[in-house]
Scaffold this active site. Sequence first.
Site, short mmCIF file in Angstrom:
data_model
loop_
_atom_site.label_atom_id
_atom_site.label_comp_id
_atom_site.label_asym_id
_atom_site.label_seq_id
_atom_site.Cartn_x
_atom_site.Cartn_y
_atom_site.Cartn_z
N SER A 197 -4.30 4.29 -11.27
CA SER A 197 -3.29 5.22 -11.81
C SER A 197 -3.48 6.57 -11.13
O SER A 197 -4.38 7.34 -11.50
CB SER A 197 -3.44 5.37 -13.32
N CYS A 198 -2.67 6.84 -10.10
CA CYS A 198 -2.79 8.09 -9.35
C CYS A 198 -2.09 9.19 -10.12
O CYS A 198 -0.86 9.28 -10.14
CB CYS A 198 -2.19 7.92 -7.96
N SER B 83 7.77 0.26 -6.54
CA SER B 83 6.47 0.46 -7.18
C SER B 83 6.49 0.19 -8.68
O SER B 83 5.51 0.49 -9.37
CB SER B 83 6.00 1.90 -6.94
N ASP C 89 15.57 2.37 7.45
CA ASP C 89 15.29 1.15 6.70
C ASP C 89 14.23 0.33 7.44
O ASP C 89 14.44 -0.06 8.60
CB ASP C 89 16.59 0.35 6.55
N LEU C 90 13.13 0.04 6.79
CA LEU C 90 12.04 -0.68 7.44
C LEU C 90 12.40 -2.12 7.77
O LEU C 90 11.67 -2.78 8.52
CB LEU C 90 10.79 -0.65 6.55
N SER D 236 -1.99 -2.87 -5.41
CA SER D 236 -1.90 -2.35 -6.77
C SER D 236 -2.84 -3.10 -7.71
O SER D 236 -3.09 -4.31 -7.53
CB SER D 236 -0.47 -2.47 -7.29
N ASN D 237 -3.29 -2.40 -8.73
CA ASN D 237 -4.06 -3.05 -9.79
C ASN D 237 -3.23 -4.10 -10.51
O ASN D 237 -3.79 -5.01 -11.14
CB ASN D 237 -4.57 -2.00 -10.77
N LYS E 179 2.46 -7.64 -4.52
CA LYS E 179 1.28 -6.98 -3.97
C LYS E 179 0.20 -7.99 -3.60
O LYS E 179 -0.52 -7.82 -2.60
CB LYS E 179 0.74 -5.94 -4.94
N TYR F 163 6.48 -7.47 -9.43
CA TYR F 163 5.92 -6.39 -8.59
C TYR F 163 4.46 -6.69 -8.24
O TYR F 163 4.07 -6.63 -7.07
CB TYR F 163 6.04 -5.07 -9.33
#
Length: 291
Positions: free
Chosen positions: A186-187, A96, A72-73, A132-133, A161, A157
């Site tokens: 969009s990957c 995400s 856990d970060l 993110s866009n 970002k 979300y």
Amino acid sequence: MNLTTDMTFPAPRCLPPEPWAASGKVLLTGAAGNVGRLLRAELPRHGIALRSASGHQPLVPNAPDEDVQQGDLRDTAVIDRLLAGVHTVVHMAGTSIERPLQEIIDNNLIALHALYEGARRHGVRRIVFASSNHAFGMHSVNSRLDLDAPYRPDTLYGLSKAWGELMARMYWDKHGIEGIALRIGSCEKEPANPRHLSTWLSHEDTVQLVLCCIRAPAVGFMPVWGVSDNARSYWTPKAADAIGYQPQSRSEDHAERVLAGPNPLDGVARQFQGGSFVTQDYTPPGQRPHD
């Protein structure tokens, strides 16, 4: 996004790596996620000594000598274990999609802050942050955005970002930790719908872009649009040349097929760069206080 571990891409057109990048490891967080799995498979093939980390899903090493970690970060002990001997972090971990506010805060704000504080303790040189866009999603599709465009998040979300980019900016200004904010579009392996003709980031270009971020000379703080060579792009990727990124994929090559298929977006979503994220918890005109 379906990934296979036998994909190989051409050698990236990045700048030569800096001398400091020749020793030590690169930490990849979120290695079990969609983009993380792609990077975990490809970065070692380009000479990156990778430490792959996942928060909840145990990783099985791809090779006997692969360094895989879990934790856990938000846990200081986990952060210190992950960052030991690391010069660069590629931070792909976090929520995400749109989720309840507390989950967004835990995964995208608190964990990111813990990572940056760990970077201070361990002398990490650079963090490549998956922005993110959707931090800009309420801009009109008729706008073409420069790197200094104002934030217009389309969701909690997207708001997280924007906050993450500002954290990266602050840690460069106050502590000298370099930050590259990758505003990922969009990957996908191929564009799947009309919006992707503007936002697509191919798998090949994703790998090249991240490699360029790792290898680039001093950047300070730099936002970069994570997008392929799309004629219909919403964004002007001015910073790409500074890190040696030269996208090779073009969404227009897929336009005839994509435009012949259905458009899943409703009328509102088609007006804004964030697409379907915009219409989540959206108050339409006519129902707003000023109407």
